[in-house]
Design an enzyme around this catalytic site. Structure first.
Site, PDB file in Angstrom:
ATOM      1  N   GLY A  13       0.786  -1.238   0.000  1.00  0.00           N
ATOM      2  CA  GLY A  13       0.000   0.000   0.000  1.00  0.00           C
ATOM      3  C   GLY A  13       0.814   1.282   0.000  1.00  0.00           C
ATOM      4  O   GLY A  13       0.323   2.321   0.457  1.00  0.00           O
ATOM      5  N   ASN A  15       1.564   3.058  -2.622  1.00  0.00           N
ATOM      6  CA  ASN A  15       0.867   4.007  -3.514  1.00  0.00           C
ATOM      7  C   ASN A  15      -0.396   4.549  -2.844  1.00  0.00           C
ATOM      8  O   ASN A  15      -0.732   5.725  -3.018  1.00  0.00           O
ATOM      9  CB  ASN A  15       0.546   3.348  -4.858  1.00  0.00           C
ATOM     10  CG  ASN A  15       1.739   3.378  -5.782  1.00  0.00           C
ATOM     11  OD1 ASN A  15       2.094   4.417  -6.326  1.00  0.00           O
ATOM     12  ND2 ASN A  15       2.389   2.227  -5.945  1.00  0.00           N
ATOM     13  N   ARG A  91      -5.204  -8.584  -8.916  1.00  0.00           N
ATOM     14  CA  ARG A  91      -6.214  -9.381  -9.613  1.00  0.00           C
ATOM     15  C   ARG A  91      -6.591  -8.685 -10.917  1.00  0.00           C
ATOM     16  O   ARG A  91      -6.648  -7.459 -10.965  1.00  0.00           O
ATOM     17  CB  ARG A  91      -7.478  -9.505  -8.759  1.00  0.00           C
ATOM     18  CG  ARG A  91      -7.332 -10.388  -7.566  1.00  0.00           C
ATOM     19  CD  ARG A  91      -8.625 -10.453  -6.795  1.00  0.00           C
ATOM     20  NE  ARG A  91      -9.753 -10.892  -7.617  1.00  0.00           N
ATOM     21  CZ  ARG A  91      -9.997 -12.149  -7.955  1.00  0.00           C
ATOM     22  NH1 ARG A  91      -9.199 -13.112  -7.549  1.00  0.00           N
ATOM     23  NH2 ARG A  91     -11.048 -12.458  -8.694  1.00  0.00           N
ATOM     24  N   LEU A  93      -9.297  -7.544 -13.474  1.00  0.00           N
ATOM     25  CA  LEU A  93     -10.718  -7.208 -13.338  1.00  0.00           C
ATOM     26  C   LEU A  93     -11.501  -7.774 -14.515  1.00  0.00           C
ATOM     27  O   LEU A  93     -11.035  -7.746 -15.655  1.00  0.00           O
ATOM     28  CB  LEU A  93     -10.881  -5.688 -13.295  1.00  0.00           C
ATOM     29  CG  LEU A  93     -10.230  -4.984 -12.100  1.00  0.00           C
ATOM     30  CD1 LEU A  93     -10.398  -3.483 -12.232  1.00  0.00           C
ATOM     31  CD2 LEU A  93     -10.839  -5.488 -10.799  1.00  0.00           C
ATOM     32  N   HIS A 109       1.560   1.419 -12.957  1.00  0.00           N
ATOM     33  CA  HIS A 109       2.378   0.292 -13.419  1.00  0.00           C
ATOM     34  C   HIS A 109       3.848   0.690 -13.386  1.00  0.00           C
ATOM     35  O   HIS A 109       4.209   1.780 -13.838  1.00  0.00           O
ATOM     36  CB  HIS A 109       1.955  -0.094 -14.841  1.00  0.00           C
ATOM     37  CG  HIS A 109       2.686  -1.287 -15.356  1.00  0.00           C
ATOM     38  ND1 HIS A 109       2.390  -2.568 -14.942  1.00  0.00           N
ATOM     39  CD2 HIS A 109       3.724  -1.402 -16.219  1.00  0.00           C
ATOM     40  CE1 HIS A 109       3.220  -3.419 -15.535  1.00  0.00           C
ATOM     41  NE2 HIS A 109       4.032  -2.743 -16.320  1.00  0.00           N
ATOM     42  N   ASP A 141      -8.566  -0.811 -19.164  1.00  0.00           N
ATOM     43  CA  ASP A 141      -9.545  -1.385 -20.085  1.00  0.00           C
ATOM     44  C   ASP A 141      -9.521  -2.903 -19.901  1.00  0.00           C
ATOM     45  O   ASP A 141      -8.979  -3.395 -18.912  1.00  0.00           O
ATOM     46  CB  ASP A 141      -9.284  -0.936 -21.528  1.00  0.00           C
ATOM     47  CG  ASP A 141      -7.938  -1.435 -22.039  1.00  0.00           C
ATOM     48  OD1 ASP A 141      -7.318  -2.306 -21.383  1.00  0.00           O
ATOM     49  OD2 ASP A 141      -7.508  -0.959 -23.106  1.00  0.00           O
ATOM     50  N   GLU A 142     -10.081  -3.630 -20.863  1.00  0.00           N
ATOM     51  CA  GLU A 142     -10.217  -5.066 -20.636  1.00  0.00           C
ATOM     52  C   GLU A 142      -8.941  -5.853 -20.936  1.00  0.00           C
ATOM     53  O   GLU A 142      -8.906  -7.061 -20.766  1.00  0.00           O
ATOM     54  CB  GLU A 142     -11.438  -5.586 -21.398  1.00  0.00           C
ATOM     55  CG  GLU A 142     -12.713  -5.028 -20.785  1.00  0.00           C
ATOM     56  CD  GLU A 142     -14.005  -5.474 -21.459  1.00  0.00           C
ATOM     57  OE1 GLU A 142     -13.989  -6.497 -22.154  1.00  0.00           O
ATOM     58  OE2 GLU A 142     -15.016  -4.769 -21.280  1.00  0.00           O
TER      59      GLU A 142
HETATM   60  C1  GRF Z   1       3.651  -1.026  -7.427  1.00  0.00           C
HETATM   61  O1  GRF Z   1       4.935  -1.218  -7.925  1.00  0.00           O
HETATM   62  C2  GRF Z   1       2.671  -0.846  -8.549  1.00  0.00           C
HETATM   63  O2  GRF Z   1       3.223  -0.218  -9.671  1.00  0.00           O
HETATM   64  C3  GRF Z   1       2.290  -2.259  -8.907  1.00  0.00           C
HETATM   65  O3  GRF Z   1       2.250  -2.924  -7.672  1.00  0.00           O
HETATM   66  C4  GRF Z   1       3.108  -2.266  -6.740  1.00  0.00           C
HETATM   67  C5  GRF Z   1       2.269  -1.941  -5.551  1.00  0.00           C
HETATM   68  O4  GRF Z   1       3.027  -1.411  -4.496  1.00  0.00           O
HETATM   69  N1  GRF Z   1       1.046  -2.280  -9.646  1.00  0.00           N
HETATM   70  P1  GRF Z   1       2.283  -0.758  -3.258  1.00  0.00           P
HETATM   71  O5  GRF Z   1       1.365  -1.811  -2.671  1.00  0.00           O
HETATM   72  O6  GRF Z   1       1.527   0.446  -3.745  1.00  0.00           O
HETATM   73  O7  GRF Z   1       3.388  -0.392  -2.316  1.00  0.00           O
END
Ligand code: GRF
Length: 202
Positions: A13, A15, A91, A93, A109, A141-142
């Site tokens: 977490g 981010n 996951r 979606l 990403h 998107d999908e």
């Molecule tokens: C990040 O590197 C993000 O880009 C990827 O998963 C990681 C999540 O890290 N999709 P956090 O849980 O936000 O620390």
């Protein structure tokens, strides 16, 4: 767009924390109305609780993807969520979910898409020997990490980098661009034209 954001996590977490910090600085442009995790022990849940954000845990195991996603949509709608942020939600979606929030799901990403989609993007980029990688925030998107790009930040690869040191610098870039992208969406400053996201005032 209403200013309620829902964040989906599965783990650490960081981010999510960047979004919370931006909120605390008055820079997010909205309210984090709920944090949902499919993993009960996700460390990000504690970050949410410390920040006074309601948390919901829904275990996906033993359920069909559609059934599970349908329940997440219900929880998000109950909280008045208009913008969904994936933040390390491990996951894929289903269309059920994506069609419930058209153009209103963001993901972060750890690579410069469309290079290195999927898992372990930082390691993929490092092993490939690229000189520049980075972070991308895109609409979902999908497909797999294939939606229109809202924001990117380049991260140069240094000759003394390891996959770990590169990953750490990319993560810092993620934390810078994700809150900004959320704000752009919430302020209605993004217009999608085909694959391109045109940002008003940029
Ligand atoms: C990040 O590197 C993000 O880009 C990827 O998963 C990681 C999540 O890290 N999709 P956090 O849980 O936000 O620390």
């Amino acid at each position: 767009m209403a200013r309620n954001v829902g964040v989906l996590i599965s783990g650490r977490g960081s981010n999510l924390q960047a979004l919370i910090d931006a909120r605390d600085r008055g820079e997010l442009g909205g309210v984090i109305a709920v944090v949902i995790s499919n993993v009960e022990t996700a460390a990000g849940l504690d970050r949410a609780r410390r920040a006074g954000i309601p948390t919901v845990v829904r275990d996906h195991r033993g359920r069909t993807r559609e059934d599970y996603d349908d329940e997440l949509v219900t929880v998000l709608r109950e909280r008045g969520v208009e913008l969904v942020c994936l933040a390390g939600f491990m996951r894929l979606l289903s269309p059920v979910f994506i069609r419930a929030f058209p153009g209103r799901i963001l993901n972060v990403h750890p690579a410069l898409l469309p290079a290195f989609p999927g898992l372990d993007a930082q390691e993929q980029a490092f092993e490939h020997g690229v000189k520049v990688s980075g972070a991308t925030v895109h609409l979902v998107d999908e497909g797999l990490d294939s939606g229109p790009i809202v924001a990117q930040e380049a991260v140069p690869v240094r000759s003394d980098d390891t996959a770990e040191s590169l990953t750490a610098r990319i993560l810092e870039a993620e934390h810078r661009i994700y809150p900004r992208a959320v704000r752009l969406l919430l302020e209605g400053r993004c217009r999608v034209e085909g694959r391109r996201v045109v940002v008003e005032g940029e």
